[in-house]
Design a protein around this motif. Structure first.
Motif, PDB file in Angstrom:
ATOM      1  N   ALA A 227       0.921  -1.327  -0.092  1.00  0.00           N
ATOM      2  CA  ALA A 227      -0.075   0.079  -0.227  1.00  0.00           C
ATOM      3  C   ALA A 227       0.711   1.186  -0.077  1.00  0.00           C
ATOM      4  O   ALA A 227       0.267   2.364  -0.357  1.00  0.00           O
ATOM      5  N   ASP A 228       2.116   1.054   0.266  1.00  0.00           N
ATOM      6  CA  ASP A 228       3.005   2.258   0.189  1.00  0.00           C
ATOM      7  C   ASP A 228       3.994   2.326  -1.188  1.00  0.00           C
ATOM      8  O   ASP A 228       4.780   3.301  -1.063  1.00  0.00           O
ATOM      9  N   GLY A 229       3.595   1.340  -1.811  1.00  0.00           N
ATOM     10  CA  GLY A 229       4.334   1.359  -3.204  1.00  0.00           C
ATOM     11  C   GLY A 229       5.686   0.515  -3.082  1.00  0.00           C
ATOM     12  O   GLY A 229       6.454   0.484  -3.992  1.00  0.00           O
ATOM     13  N   ASN A 230       5.907   0.014  -1.941  1.00  0.00           N
ATOM     14  CA  ASN A 230       7.131  -0.937  -1.760  1.00  0.00           C
ATOM     15  C   ASN A 230       6.916  -2.067  -2.619  1.00  0.00           C
ATOM     16  O   ASN A 230       6.081  -2.819  -2.637  1.00  0.00           O
ATOM     17  N   LEU A 231       8.318  -2.506  -3.155  1.00  0.00           N
ATOM     18  CA  LEU A 231       8.378  -3.803  -3.500  1.00  0.00           C
ATOM     19  C   LEU A 231       8.602  -4.926  -2.725  1.00  0.00           C
ATOM     20  O   LEU A 231       9.351  -4.706  -1.729  1.00  0.00           O
ATOM     21  N   ILE A 232       7.664  -5.849  -2.934  1.00  0.00           N
ATOM     22  CA  ILE A 232       7.684  -6.859  -1.805  1.00  0.00           C
ATOM     23  C   ILE A 232       8.267  -8.278  -2.440  1.00  0.00           C
ATOM     24  O   ILE A 232       7.751  -8.788  -3.411  1.00  0.00           O
ATOM     25  N   LEU A 233       9.335  -8.657  -1.871  1.00  0.00           N
ATOM     26  CA  LEU A 233      10.108  -9.808  -2.364  1.00  0.00           C
ATOM     27  C   LEU A 233      10.029 -10.921  -1.279  1.00  0.00           C
ATOM     28  O   LEU A 233      10.325 -10.611  -0.285  1.00  0.00           O
TER      29      LEU A 233
END
Length: 249
Positions: A227-233
């Motif tokens: 929701a904050d635009g972070n890339l989740i790996l």
């Protein structure tokens, strides 16, 4: 015929050092959002201070807006613009199957980079006085592979990959028309619907990619954008959220 969106200004310059620099010089005098298009740039720049190659005939423009949000929220407009870019490319080519979005802000065509985005802002404290969203599109020519960073996706042009040739003003019409309703959606409903639209076109979702921040590289499966635009790996050490990085496939 594409209609120009109501409330958006439009300036077309024969030549300028950089549309981002022009945005910084003129933002304080604007009373509403404005597109600045340059037919030639003499000192274009890309992310992290890299030189942006801009042959005449390619697209270089900046949208200047005056956000009423915290800087982190305002910066989510990179996703608004990348989704608008993809939709504009689909509109002008009629091809929905060949474009995808590379986190955080590139548009891919047949797996090669056809467009990129660079955000610059100014303000004090927690406010943003203006946000400049710079957009570059390889309409007719792409840089040589040797001119881009090692491991970067290959540069391509809209013309070479689709056979569609447009001038920059024609593409500006399409992009402005695509962006305006997405901006309104963002203002009305927040990031969630933009994120959903972006994720529907995400490149390499569910595949292993590498994110590099400075000298640190993180490799994992691309699971999500939060929701904050972070890339989740998902890595061998668990889920990792990455706020900014260069991504390699």
């Amino acid at each position: 015929m594409t209609c120009w969106p109501e409330g958006y200004g439009r300036r077309v310059l024969a030549s300028v050092d950089s549309t981002l620099s022009e945005a910084a010089r003129t933002a304080a005098d604007l009373t509403g959002p404005q597109w600045i298009l340059a037919l030639e740039q003499t000192a274009a720049r890309g992310r992290r201070g890299r030189v942006w190659v801009h042959p005449v005939g390619n697209f270089a423009a900046t949208l200047v807006v005056h956000p009423d949000e915290a800087p982190g929220v305002a910066a989510l407009r990179s996703f608004v613009m990348s989704l608008a870019l993809l939709r504009a490319c689909v509109a002008v080519t009629g091809r929905n199957d060949v474009f995808s979005l590379k986190w955080p802000n590139d548009v891919l065509l047949q797996g090669g980079k056809v467009a990129g985005i660079l955000l610059e802002s100014a303000g004090q404290g927690r406010g943003v006085s203006h946000l400049a969203i710079g957009v570059g599109v390889n309409l007719i020519a792409a840089p040589a592979q040797s001119s881009v960073e090692q491991r970067a996706v290959r540069p391509v042009s809209l013309w070479s990959e689709t056979g569609v040739r447009l001038d920059p003003e024609q593409f500006l019409d399409a992009l402005a028309a695509a962006y305006a309703p997405l901006e309104q959606q963002f203002l009305d409903f927040g990031f969630a619907p933009i994120r959903a639209g972006w994720m529907a076109h995400a490149a390499r979702l569910g595949q292993v990619i590498t994110a590099r921040t400075g000298q640190t590289e993180t490799t994992g499966t691309f699971e999500d954008v939060d929701a904050d635009g972070n890339l989740i790996l998902t890595t061998a050490h668990g889920r990792v959220a990455i706020a900014a990085a260069d991504v390699f496939f």
